[in-house]
Write a protein that holds these residues in place. Structure first.
Motif, PDB file in Angstrom:
ATOM      1  N   GLU A  72       1.490 -14.977  -2.644  1.00 32.96           N
ATOM      2  CA  GLU A  72       1.491 -15.190  -1.201  1.00 32.96           C
ATOM      3  C   GLU A  72       2.904 -15.395  -0.674  1.00 32.96           C
ATOM      4  O   GLU A  72       3.276 -14.849   0.363  1.00 32.96           O
ATOM      5  N   SER A  73       3.694 -16.172  -1.386  1.00 33.58           N
ATOM      6  CA  SER A  73       5.061 -16.376  -0.867  1.00 33.58           C
ATOM      7  C   SER A  73       5.887 -15.101  -0.959  1.00 33.58           C
ATOM      8  O   SER A  73       6.852 -14.945  -0.226  1.00 33.58           O
ATOM      9  N   LEU A  74       5.495 -14.201  -1.832  1.00 35.16           N
ATOM     10  CA  LEU A  74       6.197 -12.910  -1.903  1.00 35.16           C
ATOM     11  C   LEU A  74       5.529 -11.864  -1.006  1.00 35.16           C
ATOM     12  O   LEU A  74       5.874 -10.687  -1.055  1.00 35.16           O
ATOM     13  N   LYS A  75       4.549 -12.286  -0.239  1.00 33.42           N
ATOM     14  CA  LYS A  75       3.800 -11.401   0.665  1.00 33.42           C
ATOM     15  C   LYS A  75       3.088 -10.277  -0.078  1.00 33.42           C
ATOM     16  O   LYS A  75       3.045  -9.137   0.368  1.00 33.42           O
ATOM     17  N   MET A  76       2.571 -10.618  -1.226  1.00 32.50           N
ATOM     18  CA  MET A  76       1.808  -9.642  -1.995  1.00 32.50           C
ATOM     19  C   MET A  76       0.338 -10.044  -2.009  1.00 32.50           C
ATOM     20  O   MET A  76       0.013 -11.230  -2.008  1.00 32.50           O
ATOM     21  N   GLU A  77      -0.533  -9.032  -2.046  1.00 37.68           N
ATOM     22  CA  GLU A  77      -1.955  -9.305  -2.183  1.00 37.68           C
ATOM     23  C   GLU A  77      -2.266  -9.636  -3.643  1.00 37.68           C
ATOM     24  O   GLU A  77      -1.464  -9.345  -4.523  1.00 37.68           O
ATOM     25  N   THR A  78      -3.460 -10.224  -3.852  1.00 36.77           N
ATOM     26  CA  THR A  78      -3.871 -10.483  -5.235  1.00 36.77           C
ATOM     27  C   THR A  78      -5.271  -9.921  -5.461  1.00 36.77           C
ATOM     28  O   THR A  78      -6.110  -9.925  -4.558  1.00 36.77           O
TER      29      THR A  78
ATOM     30  N   ARG B 119       1.579   2.745  -2.229  1.00 41.80           N
ATOM     31  CA  ARG B 119       1.601   1.323  -2.554  1.00 41.80           C
ATOM     32  C   ARG B 119       1.715   1.126  -4.059  1.00 41.80           C
ATOM     33  O   ARG B 119       1.287   1.963  -4.837  1.00 41.80           O
TER      34      ARG B 119
ATOM     35  N   ASP C 181       3.103  -4.358  -3.772  1.00 38.28           N
ATOM     36  CA  ASP C 181       2.239  -4.745  -2.668  1.00 38.28           C
ATOM     37  C   ASP C 181       1.121  -5.649  -3.150  1.00 38.28           C
ATOM     38  O   ASP C 181       0.479  -6.330  -2.369  1.00 38.28           O
ATOM     39  N   LYS C 182       0.867  -5.598  -4.463  1.00 40.38           N
ATOM     40  CA  LYS C 182      -0.314  -6.261  -4.980  1.00 40.38           C
ATOM     41  C   LYS C 182      -0.096  -6.684  -6.428  1.00 40.38           C
ATOM     42  O   LYS C 182       0.548  -5.966  -7.190  1.00 40.38           O
TER      43      LYS C 182
ATOM     44  N   ASN D 121      -0.381 -18.441  -5.271  1.00 36.60           N
ATOM     45  CA  ASN D 121       0.684 -19.024  -4.437  1.00 36.60           C
ATOM     46  C   ASN D 121       1.958 -18.213  -4.516  1.00 36.60           C
ATOM     47  O   ASN D 121       2.625 -17.963  -3.515  1.00 36.60           O
TER      48      ASN D 121
ATOM     49  N   SER E 131      -7.049 -12.733  -2.860  1.00 36.48           N
ATOM     50  CA  SER E 131      -7.368 -12.030  -1.616  1.00 36.48           C
ATOM     51  C   SER E 131      -8.366 -10.898  -1.840  1.00 36.48           C
ATOM     52  O   SER E 131      -9.050 -10.479  -0.922  1.00 36.48           O
TER      53      SER E 131
END
Ligand code: C2E
Ligand code: MG
Ligand code: MG
Ligand code: MG
Length: 289
Positions: free
Chosen positions: A225-231, A172, A194-195, A222, A251
């Motif tokens: 999230e729209s890029l499907k990544m964690e934070t 990752r 991924d993050k 935001n 997240s």
């Protein structure tokens, strides 16, 4: 002062060529010795999932205890190692050490390892990662590489290829210290992160009235999230900060509120007791599973 130099240049001259230079040469020498004597260590700091309060990942952070000066921050010695060409060996050592130690954790916890831009620039970096995964038998999905925007200064095409090679290995990728560089957004166009780790400067002061940081944090969350990544919100120290970053949707959370980085020995003990990170300022316990 340096001839024709402005204020900045004077400072540079003063620090780098007088006391600073001596101090620095000493650090260089001692760092070589420390590497030879194998006295550096990896410590681990928990990263917790906000929704479940579960420990998901540990960030590997290098620790150097100097005989006379005591603890020296990696914020100081890593840049020195980069300048004098030691980072290649040091970074390889760190990656290998972290992968082997993560394998001892038993649980399905991830380990996040910081990668210097200079280390990443090695042509054989993906091959190195591959061979360390094989040697350590660590499952690739348990390894997360933390890189900063500085990796993007090199050959863009080659950088992209390396990201893809690493993703093919199954590891990752996390973008560290997000928001502190110059043109963060363009890096997100193609890179398969991924993050995103939201730099701790956005947490500092965020709980004060009228501070802009909460709005910035929401925007980053935001976007991720729209890029499907964690934070991950980095550097969370207080209960109020924890509440704030959770409300803003981060997240994951990392910071002294849970724990500082601890030794492998202490980590194994806590995992054994299933009492991994108690959170002294609140009612809840943070569990490994
Ligand atoms: P980083 O990767 O952004 O690591 C997070 C830093 O924030 C760590 O500092 C950590 O101890 C600190 N931190 C975590 N939670 C809190 C908090 O709640 N409050 C405050 N004030 N600080 C917090 P550390 O360990 O001193 O490392 C500094 C930097 O050195 C790292 O920043 C990373 O860039 C670099 N570094 C550390 N270990 C390695 C390594 O093995 N390889 C490479 N290439 N760089 C490393
Ligand atoms: Mg990091
Ligand atoms: Mg960071
Ligand atoms: Mg940092």
């Amino acid at each position: 002062a340096a001839k024709g130099g402005g204020r900045g240049q004077y400072r540079f001259y003063h620090m780098d060529f007088t006391d600073g230079a001596k101090h620095r040469r000493q650090i260089e020498e001692d760092l070589r010795d420390a590497m030879e004597a194998d006295t550096l260590e990896m410590y681990y700091q928990p990263i917790v999932e906000s929704k479940t309060n579960k420990l998901k990942c540990l960030e590997a952070l290098m620790r150097w205890e100097h005989e006379e000066r005591g603890f020296i921050s990696p914020g100081i010695f890593i840049p020195v190692a980069e300048d004098i060409g030691l980072i290649k060996d040091l970074g390889e050592w760190a990656l290998r050490r972290a992968c082997f130690q993560a394998k001892e954790w038993q649980l399905d916890l991830r380990v996040a390892v910081n990668v210097s831009a200079i280390q990443f620039a090695r042509d054989d970096f993906p091959d190195l990662v591959k061979s360390i995964l094989i040697e350590s038998t660590l499952e690739p999905h348990r390894l997360e590489l933390e890189i900063t925007e500085s990796v993007f200064v090199g050959d863009a095409e080659r950088t992209q290829e390396k990201f893809e090679e690493l993703k093919r290995l199954g590891v990752r990728l996390a973008l560290d210290d997000f928001g502190t560089g110059y043109s963060s957004l363009s890096y997100l166009q193609h890179a398969p992160f991924d993050k995103i780790k939201i730099d701790q400067s956005f947490v500092r002061g965020a709980t004060e009235k009228g501070n802009n940081n909460p709005a910035i944090m929401s925007a980053i969350v935001n976007l991720a999230e729209s890029l499907k990544m964690e934070t991950v919100a980095e550097g969370v120290e207080t209960k109020d900060e924890l509440t704030l970053v959770t409300e803003r949707g981060a997240s994951h959370v990392q910071g002294f509120i849970f724990s500082q980085a601890i030794s492998q020995e202490e980590l194994l003990e806590r995992l054994e007791r299933k009492d991994v990170f108690f959170e002294p300022r609140g009612p809840e316990k943070y569990r490994a599973e």
